[in-house]
Structures are given as structure tokens and as C-alpha cells.
Motif scaffolding. Structure first.
Motif, mmCIF file in Angstrom:
data_model
loop_
_atom_site.group_PDB
_atom_site.id
_atom_site.type_symbol
_atom_site.label_atom_id
_atom_site.label_comp_id
_atom_site.label_asym_id
_atom_site.label_seq_id
_atom_site.Cartn_x
_atom_site.Cartn_y
_atom_site.Cartn_z
ATOM 1 N N PHE A 191 -10.862 40.243 -6.316
ATOM 2 C CA PHE A 191 -11.817 41.337 -6.494
ATOM 3 C C PHE A 191 -13.218 40.807 -6.200
ATOM 4 O O PHE A 191 -13.741 39.968 -6.928
ATOM 5 N N ALA A 192 -13.802 41.311 -5.121
ATOM 6 C CA ALA A 192 -15.021 40.715 -4.589
ATOM 7 C C ALA A 192 -16.215 40.876 -5.518
ATOM 8 O O ALA A 192 -17.165 40.109 -5.439
ATOM 9 N N HIS A 193 -16.167 41.867 -6.421
ATOM 10 C CA HIS A 193 -17.314 42.132 -7.275
ATOM 11 C C HIS A 193 -17.194 41.456 -8.625
ATOM 12 O O HIS A 193 -18.036 41.654 -9.490
ATOM 13 N N LYS A 194 -16.156 40.657 -8.805
ATOM 14 C CA LYS A 194 -15.961 40.032 -10.120
ATOM 15 C C LYS A 194 -15.943 38.510 -9.990
ATOM 16 O O LYS A 194 -15.536 37.980 -8.952
ATOM 17 N N THR A 195 -16.357 37.849 -11.057
ATOM 18 C CA THR A 195 -16.289 36.386 -11.045
ATOM 19 C C THR A 195 -14.829 35.960 -11.078
ATOM 20 O O THR A 195 -13.931 36.779 -11.320
ATOM 21 N N ILE A 196 -14.614 34.669 -10.838
ATOM 22 C CA ILE A 196 -13.252 34.138 -10.811
ATOM 23 C C ILE A 196 -12.534 34.414 -12.130
ATOM 24 O O ILE A 196 -11.422 34.938 -12.152
ATOM 25 N N ILE A 197 -13.209 34.094 -13.236
ATOM 26 C CA ILE A 197 -12.554 34.288 -14.542
ATOM 27 C C ILE A 197 -12.270 35.776 -14.768
ATOM 28 O O ILE A 197 -11.199 36.151 -15.245
ATOM 29 N N SER A 250 -13.282 24.654 -12.681
ATOM 30 C CA SER A 250 -14.728 24.390 -12.572
ATOM 31 C C SER A 250 -15.460 25.512 -11.840
ATOM 32 O O SER A 250 -16.681 25.582 -11.865
ATOM 33 N N GLN A 251 -14.705 26.406 -11.195
ATOM 34 C CA GLN A 251 -15.331 27.485 -10.415
ATOM 35 C C GLN A 251 -15.334 28.812 -11.173
ATOM 36 O O GLN A 251 -15.679 29.847 -10.603
ATOM 37 N N ALA A 252 -14.963 28.777 -12.454
ATOM 38 C CA ALA A 252 -14.664 30.012 -13.183
ATOM 39 C C ALA A 252 -15.767 31.062 -13.120
ATOM 40 O O ALA A 252 -15.487 32.247 -13.093
ATOM 41 N N ASN A 253 -17.023 30.631 -13.083
ATOM 42 C CA ASN A 253 -18.100 31.621 -13.137
ATOM 43 C C ASN A 253 -18.709 31.944 -11.782
ATOM 44 O O ASN A 253 -19.733 32.623 -11.700
ATOM 45 N N LYS A 254 -18.084 31.451 -10.727
ATOM 46 C CA LYS A 254 -18.553 31.824 -9.388
ATOM 47 C C LYS A 254 -17.883 33.123 -8.960
ATOM 48 O O LYS A 254 -16.956 33.606 -9.609
ATOM 49 N N VAL A 255 -18.347 33.672 -7.837
ATOM 50 C CA VAL A 255 -17.677 34.849 -7.281
ATOM 51 C C VAL A 255 -16.836 34.390 -6.095
ATOM 52 O O VAL A 255 -17.097 33.328 -5.518
ATOM 53 N N PRO A 256 -15.817 35.191 -5.740
ATOM 54 C CA PRO A 256 -14.873 34.764 -4.704
ATOM 55 C C PRO A 256 -15.536 34.265 -3.416
ATOM 56 O O PRO A 256 -15.096 33.270 -2.835
ATOM 57 N N ALA A 257 -16.608 34.945 -2.989
ATOM 58 C CA ALA A 257 -17.224 34.577 -1.708
ATOM 59 C C ALA A 257 -17.772 33.152 -1.719
ATOM 60 O O ALA A 257 -18.020 32.568 -0.668
ATOM 61 N N GLN A 258 -17.962 32.580 -2.909
ATOM 62 C CA GLN A 258 -18.509 31.218 -2.981
ATOM 63 C C GLN A 258 -17.423 30.154 -2.913
ATOM 64 O O GLN A 258 -17.721 28.967 -2.884
ATOM 65 N N GLY A 262 -8.741 28.100 0.320
ATOM 66 C CA GLY A 262 -7.694 27.474 -0.486
ATOM 67 C C GLY A 262 -7.917 27.699 -1.967
ATOM 68 O O GLY A 262 -6.979 27.985 -2.715
ATOM 69 N N GLN A 263 -9.193 27.582 -2.376
ATOM 70 C CA GLN A 263 -9.503 27.831 -3.794
ATOM 71 C C GLN A 263 -9.241 29.283 -4.154
ATOM 72 O O GLN A 263 -8.671 29.587 -5.203
ATOM 73 N N GLN A 264 -9.638 30.200 -3.252
ATOM 74 C CA GLN A 264 -9.427 31.618 -3.537
ATOM 75 C C GLN A 264 -7.941 31.920 -3.714
ATOM 76 O O GLN A 264 -7.546 32.665 -4.605
ATOM 77 N N GLN A 265 -7.116 31.335 -2.839
ATOM 78 C CA GLN A 265 -5.693 31.633 -2.923
ATOM 79 C C GLN A 265 -5.096 31.060 -4.204
ATOM 80 O O GLN A 265 -4.219 31.674 -4.807
ATOM 81 N N ARG A 266 -5.628 29.909 -4.652
ATOM 82 C CA ARG A 266 -5.110 29.361 -5.909
ATOM 83 C C ARG A 266 -5.522 30.242 -7.087
ATOM 84 O O ARG A 266 -4.763 30.407 -8.038
ATOM 85 N N VAL A 267 -6.731 30.809 -7.008
ATOM 86 C CA VAL A 267 -7.153 31.762 -8.041
ATOM 87 C C VAL A 267 -6.214 32.973 -8.029
ATOM 88 O O VAL A 267 -5.801 33.472 -9.077
#
Lengths: 256, 279
Positions: free
Chosen positions: A103-109, A142-150, A154-159
Motif C-alpha cells: 500500500f503506497a500510502h502507508k508505512t511498512i509497519i 529496520s525499515q518499519a517506518n519508511k514508506v514502500p517507495a523508499q 527485494g525489501q518490498q517483496q519481503r514486506v
């Protein structure tokens, strides 16, 4: 089966079962009389040339694509066509997409806790605690508070995998999970998937990664032209493909 | 601001070479000279016709003038804010009806959208000013401005929101569905928040139009900025000076609205997908 992980439930009831599934896109017959079952703890890998219907097959299972005829059963329950019942069954089947679809508008967490909070009605605190555990399991805590675009692909797919796991699904569908990734990121996603498979997760994986299929699959399904052409153990399939079409396909990808 | 994005300038032009740079320099000098000449002619005419005389401008040395204009400004802002909220709410409902998948609701919504977009605001004002009272309905002047202005804007808002919804990638909806979310949750928690971010600039433009449409208040005698300006003019016979000041105030309001939109867009920029990444 000498499996200690499996509980008392009837082991013979497949987690996912397709019976005589047919589907057309206009005049194109994309799925032809598909019969398939996935048992608990199995990793079924679907391979085949592009346009063979493997992605469509994967997407029919949680009704992201409708079918024309046939039946799809989840633990023996027929997939409902709409409403709360459909949503309830979808919640039990995780899905990981080729294009991640975080979800592009939400943080990773927040991506990971949305399902548990909205669907499973968990408290934010509880959902967050579990989400952090899942994120560390796939190595992106460690990326929990970033947004997907950042994040990298590979990280996005693991999320996305963590997001699916947060729903405690009975099975996870992977629709070409590494096809949109740069080569160096494919490995990190496949590692997570391999780990999941070893832990006993029931998985249906559409992929072009033959090594993954060889190492991890319980069964390989080869599709071409909308039909299942061959179904076998990975050793048998890769070493002694029976059908001409499977032989041609394997030759064409091994040629380089 | 993000530097990765294509600005309008980048999209239309490539970096100028030596010849182009010379042409640009000459064109700049020529157009500046033309603007200066025009300004001079205008001021000169003002001077000759006595528009710059102190008697036209002394009105602005009085505290009461500013207080009166300030009251009008408050009226304008109040009417624009309420009309904006009503237009957004109605536009949202029309958009939901249109994309609901229900054929009849869809037709009704499409008809309403086309009707409200096609009819000039002034006609809606006349309707509320002249026709509605004939049915014995007595509306306060405030609503005789707000309702027509919102009706005139709601169709555009609906279409702007719909274009935003269409711009949200299909995968976002699918991901939410596959989590087992119900249709209304999928829409309200995943699709619409993203659609809204996409269309903030277009919605702000529409808000500017709403602000400008509230000047029709003079028709129904609602004391907005424009109406109060008219009162000042008839009392002090200072047409040009008052309208000039009022125009500047409108420009300031709309400039502020646009600044707010740029700030809002900047805040949501971090959600944008960087160039070259698949999503």
C-alpha cells in the motif's frame, strides 16, 4: 506421512483443491479443465511458458479472477462468489504479487498491520508487536517506518510476504514473486520463501526460478496452453520430462 | 521538492544551446519593455483622468474601511469554506454512485454530474434567488450563495475524484482484497486515500473557482467582500481604487490556497514511486 507437525485434522482434505476449472478471456480459453490439489505443508511450483495460464490459475484461487465453471475448494469449503464469506476465505489464503503491491500510502509497519486490524480485529498494539516480529523474520524490521517507495524491490517483496504471514494464512499463493526484481534481489526473496517452505507453510508458487523449483518443490506442475501438461516430483520432472512440450520448454531455458 | 520529477519546463523544452539563449535574452528584453510601456500608458491615463487623486484613495486611510472590507472578507471565506465542504461531500457521493457498479445509480449520477457541470453558476444563483422563494421556502442569503456555488462545483469534484480513483493501480485493490478486506474497507482504507492524494492539486483549483464564484453573493445581497466593496464604492465614489484593492485581496487568498496545495503535495511526495521502479 510421518509428519509430527500435522495435527488431528483430516490430512486427506487438501488445503486447496481445483476441480474441472475452466476459464475464457473472450474467445481465448485460458484455463482448460484444471484439476489440482495442494495438501497441507506441500510446496507446489507451477512453471510453464508465458501465456500458459499459470498466473491466471493462481489468481482464480482467491477469486481475483472469476472462473466460468468448475469448483475451487479451500479446506473442503467451496469458494464463495461474493460478500463476507468470500472475504473470510480470502483472509485464509495469503497472496504475494509480482509487483509487490504494498500500500503506497502507508508505512511498512502499517502495511503489515492493516489486515490483522481491519479483518482479524486485533488491537493496534498486538498487531504491531507481531508485525515487528514478522518484519525481523524477513529481515526488514529496520525499515518499519519508511514508506514502500523508499525500499528496494527485494525489501518490498519481503514486506509483502510478512504482510501475508500476518494473517496466519493456511496457504500462500506466490504469483511470480521474483519476476520484477533485479538479479541480486531475487536471492533474498527466494531465501525467505525457502525458509517458509522448510517451516511447513503450504505454498503454491508460480515462478520461472527453476533452481528454486528443483530445491524446494514437493511437486512441479507444468502448464502450457491453459492445461496442466505434466505433474511430477522435481527430480523426475527436471531429469525425465515425459511430454514433448515440457522437454522443449526445459531445453529452451537451459540453452543459455 | 523532489528533483526527480519532470517539471513542465523539462517536458516542453530541452536545455537551450547558445543560439536559443540569445533568442531568449532578446525576447526577455523586448517583452519587459512592452510590459513597462503598457504599465506606463495605464498609469498615465489614470493620472490624466484623475484616478490617482487623493480623494479616491483617502478612503483607505480610514480604519472603518478596512474593518468593513474585513467583514466582507470573512463572509467570503465563510461562504467559500462551507460551499467547499458541501461540494466535496456531494461530489464524493456522486463519484461513489457512479463507480458503484449499480446501473441505475450510475445513470442518475452521470446525469447529475453533466447537468451541474454544464449549467453556469449564475443560473443556479437565480434559481435559488428567484424560483425557490416562489415555493415559499425562505433561505438565508448565506445559503442562497453557498448552495448554488456548491451545486455548480460538485459535478467537477465528482469527476476529479473519479479520475483519482482510476489512477490508483489495480494491484492496490487486489492486495487489499486478498487480505480478506470487505469492499467498503478496501475502498475507504486503501483506494480512496491514494486517489485523494493524486487529485489534491485539481481539488485546490476547484476550490479557487469556488472562492471566485462566491462573488455572485452581490446578486442575493450577502455581505461578502465583493458586496461590501460595492457599498464602499457607492458611498465614496471610488470605483477604481476599491476594485483594485479588492482584486489584490482575492489574488492573495487564491495565492495562499495554491501555496497550501504545494505544501500538501510536497508532504505526500515521499509516497511517490521513484522513477525507474516498478510498482
Amino acid at each position: 506421512m510421518s509428519d509430527t507437525m500435522h495435527e488431528t485434522m483430516n490430512d486427506r482434505t487438501p488445503v486447496i483443491e481445483l476441480k474441472h476449472v475452466d476459464k475464457h478471456f473472450g474467445s481465448l480459453h485460458v484455463l482448460k479443465d484444471i484439476n489440482l490439489s495442494v495438501q497441507k505443508g506441500e510446496v507446489v511450483v507451477i512453471i510453464g511458458p508465458s501465456g500458459s495460464g499459470k498466473s491466471t490459475l493462481c489468481r482464480t484461487i482467491n477469486r481475483l479472477e472469476t472462473i466460468d465453471s468448475g469448483e475451487i475448494l479451500i479446506e473442503g469449503t467451496k469458494m464463495p462468489q461474493e460478500g463476507k464469506e468470500l472475504a473470510r476465505l480470502r483472509a485464509q489464503i495469503g497472496m504475494v504479487f509480482q509487483s509487490f503491491n504494498l500500500f503506497a500510502h502507508k508505512t511498512i509497519i502499517d502495511n503489515v498491520i492493516l489486515g490483522p486490524m481491519d479483518v482479524l480485529k486485533k488491537s493496534k498494539k498486538e498487531a504491531k508487536e507481531e508485525a515487528m516480529q514478522l518484519l525481523s523474520r524477513v529481515g526488514v524490521d529496520s525499515q518499519a517506518n519508511k514508506v514502500p517507495a523508499q525500499l528496494s524491490g527485494g525489501q518490498q517483496q519481503r514486506v509483502a510476504i510478512a504482510r501475508a504471514l500476518a494473517m496466519h494464512p493456511k496457504a500462500i499463493l506466490f504469483d511470480e514473486p521474483t519476476s520484477a526484481l533485479d538479479p541480486e534481489m531475487i536471492g533474498e526473496v527466494l531465501d525467505v520463501m525457502t525458509k517458509l517452505a522448510r517451516e511447513g507453510m503450504t505454498m503454491l508458487v508460480v515462478t520461472h526460478e527453476m533452481n528454486f523449483a528443483r530445491r524446494v518443490a514437493s511437486r512441479v506442475i507444468f502448464m502450457d496452453g491453459g492445461s496442466i501438461v505434466e505433474e511430477n516430483t522435481p527430480e523426475e520432472f527436471f531429469n525425465h520430462p515425459k511430454s514433448q512440450r515440457a522437454q522443449d520448454f526445459l531445453n529452451s531455458i537451459q540453452a543459455h | 521538492m523532489s528533483d526527480k520529477r519532470t517539471s513542465v519546463k523539462d517536458a516542453l523544452f530541452e536545455p537551450p544551446g547558445p543560439k536559443t539563449r540569445r533568442v531568449i535574452r532578446i525576447a526577455t528584453v523586448v517583452s519587459l519593455a512592452a510590459i513597462a510601456a503598457l504599465l506606463w500608458v495605464v498609469l498615465r491615463r489614470f493620472y490624466e483622468t484623475g484616478q490617482l487623486d487623493a480623494r479616491y484613495w483617502s478612503v483607505f486611510t480610514r480604519w472603518t474601511t478596512w474593518r468593513f472590507l474585513g467583514k466582507g472578507l470573512l463572509g467570503t471565506l465563510e461562504a467559500a469554506a462551507v460551499a467547499g465542504v458541501v461540494a466535496f461531500t456531494a461530489g464524493f457521493l456522486l463519484m461513489v454512485m457512479r463507480i458503484s457498479g449499480n446501473r441505475i445509480l450510475g445513470y442518475i449520477s452521470t446525469a447529475l454530474i453533466e447537468f451541474t457541470r454544464g449549467v453556469p453558476t449564475l443560473l443556479f444563483i437565480y434559481f435559488f434567488f428567484l424560483v425557490v422563494p416562489k415555493f415559499g421556502i425562505k433561505l438565508p442569503a448565506f445559503w442562497k450563495v453557498c448552495l448554488p456555488v456548491s451545486i455548480s462545483a460538485c459535478g467537477v469534484v465528482a469527476e476529479v475524484l473519479r479520475s483519482g480513483v482510476n489512477a490508483v493501480p489495480k494491484g492496490q485493490k487486489e492486495a487489499a482484497q486478498s487480505l480478506g478486506m470487505l469492499p467498503h474497507s478496501v475502498f475507504l482504507k486503501v483506494v480512496f486515500p491514494q486517489a485523494f492524494r493524486f487529485v489534491i492539486p485539481a481539488l485546490i483549483s476547484e476550490l479557487v473557482i469556488v472562492v471566485k464564484d462566491t462573488t455572485f453573493a452581490y446578486v442575493v445581497n450577502f455581505p461578502d467582500l465583493m458586496q461590501n466593496a460595492k457599498v464602499l464604492i457607492s458611498n465614496y465614489d471610488a470605483l477604481l481604487s476599491v476594485y483594485l484593492v479588492v482584486a489584490l485581496i482575492y489574488i492573495a487568498i487564491n495565492w495562499l490556497i495554491n501555496r497550501a496545495s504545494v505544501a500538501a503535495a510536497g508532504r505526500t511526495n515521499r509516497y511517490a514511486v521513484p522513477a525507474g521502479k516498478k510498482q
